[in-house]
Design a protein around this motif. Structure first.
Motif, PDB file in Angstrom:
ATOM      1  N   ARG A 173       8.508  11.716  -8.220  1.00  0.00           N
ATOM      2  CA  ARG A 173       9.561  10.787  -8.657  1.00  0.00           C
ATOM      3  C   ARG A 173       9.581   9.548  -7.778  1.00  0.00           C
ATOM      4  O   ARG A 173       9.800   8.430  -8.268  1.00  0.00           O
ATOM      5  N   GLU A 174       9.361   9.728  -6.460  1.00  0.00           N
ATOM      6  CA  GLU A 174       9.369   8.595  -5.544  1.00  0.00           C
ATOM      7  C   GLU A 174       8.162   7.704  -5.776  1.00  0.00           C
ATOM      8  O   GLU A 174       8.266   6.464  -5.741  1.00  0.00           O
ATOM      9  N   PHE A 175       7.010   8.307  -6.037  1.00  0.00           N
ATOM     10  CA  PHE A 175       5.802   7.527  -6.302  1.00  0.00           C
ATOM     11  C   PHE A 175       5.966   6.690  -7.569  1.00  0.00           C
ATOM     12  O   PHE A 175       5.633   5.497  -7.589  1.00  0.00           O
ATOM     13  N   ASN A 176       6.478   7.296  -8.625  1.00  0.00           N
ATOM     14  CA  ASN A 176       6.657   6.569  -9.886  1.00  0.00           C
ATOM     15  C   ASN A 176       7.634   5.412  -9.727  1.00  0.00           C
ATOM     16  O   ASN A 176       7.418   4.318 -10.260  1.00  0.00           O
ATOM     17  N   GLU A 177       8.714   5.646  -8.991  1.00  0.00           N
ATOM     18  CA  GLU A 177       9.682   4.575  -8.750  1.00  0.00           C
ATOM     19  C   GLU A 177       9.048   3.436  -7.954  1.00  0.00           C
ATOM     20  O   GLU A 177       9.287   2.254  -8.231  1.00  0.00           O
ATOM     21  N   ALA A 178       8.257   3.789  -6.961  1.00  0.00           N
ATOM     22  CA  ALA A 178       7.604   2.767  -6.138  1.00  0.00           C
ATOM     23  C   ALA A 178       6.682   1.897  -6.978  1.00  0.00           C
ATOM     24  O   ALA A 178       6.680   0.666  -6.850  1.00  0.00           O
TER      25      ALA A 178
ATOM     26  N   VAL B 123       0.855  -1.193   0.000  1.00  0.00           N
ATOM     27  CA  VAL B 123       0.000   0.000   0.000  1.00  0.00           C
ATOM     28  C   VAL B 123       0.890   1.241   0.000  1.00  0.00           C
ATOM     29  O   VAL B 123       1.740   1.403   0.880  1.00  0.00           O
ATOM     30  N   THR B 124       0.689   2.075  -0.992  1.00  0.00           N
ATOM     31  CA  THR B 124       1.452   3.319  -1.118  1.00  0.00           C
ATOM     32  C   THR B 124       0.502   4.502  -0.989  1.00  0.00           C
ATOM     33  O   THR B 124      -0.552   4.516  -1.615  1.00  0.00           O
ATOM     34  N   ALA B 125       0.893   5.473  -0.189  1.00  0.00           N
ATOM     35  CA  ALA B 125       0.065   6.662   0.018  1.00  0.00           C
ATOM     36  C   ALA B 125       0.611   7.827  -0.799  1.00  0.00           C
ATOM     37  O   ALA B 125       1.797   8.147  -0.719  1.00  0.00           O
ATOM     38  N   ARG B 126      -0.265   8.452  -1.562  1.00  0.00           N
ATOM     39  CA  ARG B 126       0.101   9.644  -2.319  1.00  0.00           C
ATOM     40  C   ARG B 126      -0.272  10.884  -1.516  1.00  0.00           C
ATOM     41  O   ARG B 126      -1.341  10.947  -0.910  1.00  0.00           O
ATOM     42  N   SER B 127       0.614  11.875  -1.527  1.00  0.00           N
ATOM     43  CA  SER B 127       0.322  13.138  -0.847  1.00  0.00           C
ATOM     44  C   SER B 127       1.283  14.195  -1.349  1.00  0.00           C
ATOM     45  O   SER B 127       2.230  13.899  -2.082  1.00  0.00           O
ATOM     46  N   SER B 128       1.058  15.438  -0.925  1.00  0.00           N
ATOM     47  CA  SER B 128       1.931  16.537  -1.333  1.00  0.00           C
ATOM     48  C   SER B 128       3.293  16.458  -0.661  1.00  0.00           C
ATOM     49  O   SER B 128       4.221  17.160  -1.050  1.00  0.00           O
ATOM     50  N   THR B 129       3.446  15.604   0.347  1.00  0.00           N
ATOM     51  CA  THR B 129       4.749  15.439   0.997  1.00  0.00           C
ATOM     52  C   THR B 129       5.576  14.327   0.355  1.00  0.00           C
ATOM     53  O   THR B 129       6.703  14.072   0.791  1.00  0.00           O
ATOM     54  N   TYR B 130       5.025  13.666  -0.646  1.00  0.00           N
ATOM     55  CA  TYR B 130       5.660  12.510  -1.283  1.00  0.00           C
ATOM     56  C   TYR B 130       5.952  12.868  -2.739  1.00  0.00           C
ATOM     57  O   TYR B 130       5.025  12.946  -3.547  1.00  0.00           O
ATOM     58  N   PRO B 131       7.209  13.098  -3.111  1.00  0.00           N
ATOM     59  CA  PRO B 131       7.522  13.554  -4.471  1.00  0.00           C
ATOM     60  C   PRO B 131       7.042  12.596  -5.555  1.00  0.00           C
ATOM     61  O   PRO B 131       7.023  11.374  -5.365  1.00  0.00           O
TER      62      PRO B 131
END
Length: 289
Positions: free
Chosen positions: A64-69, A54-62
């Motif tokens: 680039r990091e989300f795409n890599e995950a 489970v990955t959480a998206r937010s304005s504190t999570y860049p």
């Protein structure tokens, strides 16, 4: 097949597998970092489709990091659920108190437990390891209160153990720099906003595009304080590069740009707290500052 001569590492890995086997199923709080990627890989090898990332998206999570995950989950072959966890909407978070991470993790793990309950899963896991007791990280208090388990720490694994095993497994994260959410770039007590987070993300991305590996841009009002790995500091002797960085940071919105001469170190924003709150270092969260 992992070929490691270190019997201690082999024993820790087997202990981790035994812990996961006994669980039978799990939902993993997954950021795409070194620890959570390693945990997801081993859990998927042991539990197969009985594990969910489970990955959480937010304005504190860049981004680039989300795409890599997302790409890493695909490579591992695990199930993946993406949720929205906007920390700035949490009461008490935006004002950036010393225990800011407690509010964040409580919100996050409650939402992850909802996913677990929806799928009939009995365990929620995080990627904290033995080394995570070395800094002030109040998010672990929330994890403990909500029954989140830490099998990497339980199996005795340190960060260096995880990197070594990740390398042996062929995981691309084995040498990935440490990362923490963008809210960790702000001194405690200084309010956090979407605009400020965007400024930090843009500034860090510019440095990464320039080839820096380990980067933090700490927000001090009009001043951006740059931290890079100690071995990367010599690059700032290049006057042309310094002019480029200063000009770009001014475009982003920083009036002044400074280099931290000590370089990057975990939890630099916590250094002022260590004498004031020594007992809090037992309440850790999972990511470096």
């Amino acid at each position: 097949m992992i070929n490691l001569s270190d019997t201690d590492l082999q024993a820790k890995l087997q202990r981790l597998k035994d812990i996961l086997t006994d669980m039978g199923n799990a939902v993993i709080a997954y950021s795409g970092g070194v620890d959570s990627t390693f945990l997801l890989k081993v859990a998927h090898d042991v539990l197969g489709d009985n594990v969910i990332a489970v990955t959480a998206r937010s304005s504190t999570y860049p981004e680039r990091e989300f795409n890599e995950a997302c790409e890493l989950v695909k490579q591992i072959g695990a199930k993946h659920v993406v949720i929205i966890s906007e920390e700035l909407e949490i009461e008490g978070f935006r004002s950036n108190p010393v225990n800011r991470c407690y509010y964040c993790k409580k919100e996050l793990f409650n939402k992850i437990w909802d996913i677990a309950n929806e799928h009939g899963i009995n365990h929620v896991l995080d990627g904290s390891n033995v080394d995570d007791t070395d800094d002030f990280r109040p998010g672990m208090k929330a994890a403990h209160e909500l029954g989140v388990e830490s099998p990497l720490r339980e199996s005795g694994m340190t960060k260096s153990d995880i990197r070594a095993l990740s390398k042996a497994m062929g995981l691309p994260t084995w040498n990935k720099p440490s990362f923490a959410c963008l809210s960790s770039r702000f001194p405690y007590g200084q309010p956090i906003s979407e605009k400020k987070l965007s400024m930090v993300e843009q500034a860090e991305q510019f440095l990464l595009d320039k080839g820096f590996i380990q980067v933090r841009v700490r927000y001090h009002g009009d001043i951006a304080r740059i931290e890079v790995a100690p071995e990367e500091r010599h690059r700032f002797f290049d006057e042309h590069l310094m002019d480029e960085i200063a000009a770009r940071f001014k475009q982003i919105g920083f009036a002044y740009t400074a280099l931290d001469l000590a370089g990057y170190r975990t939890g630099s924003m916590n250094e002022v707290l260590k004498e004031e709150m020594p007992d809090e270092r037992t309440t850790t969260e999972t990511t470096a500052q």
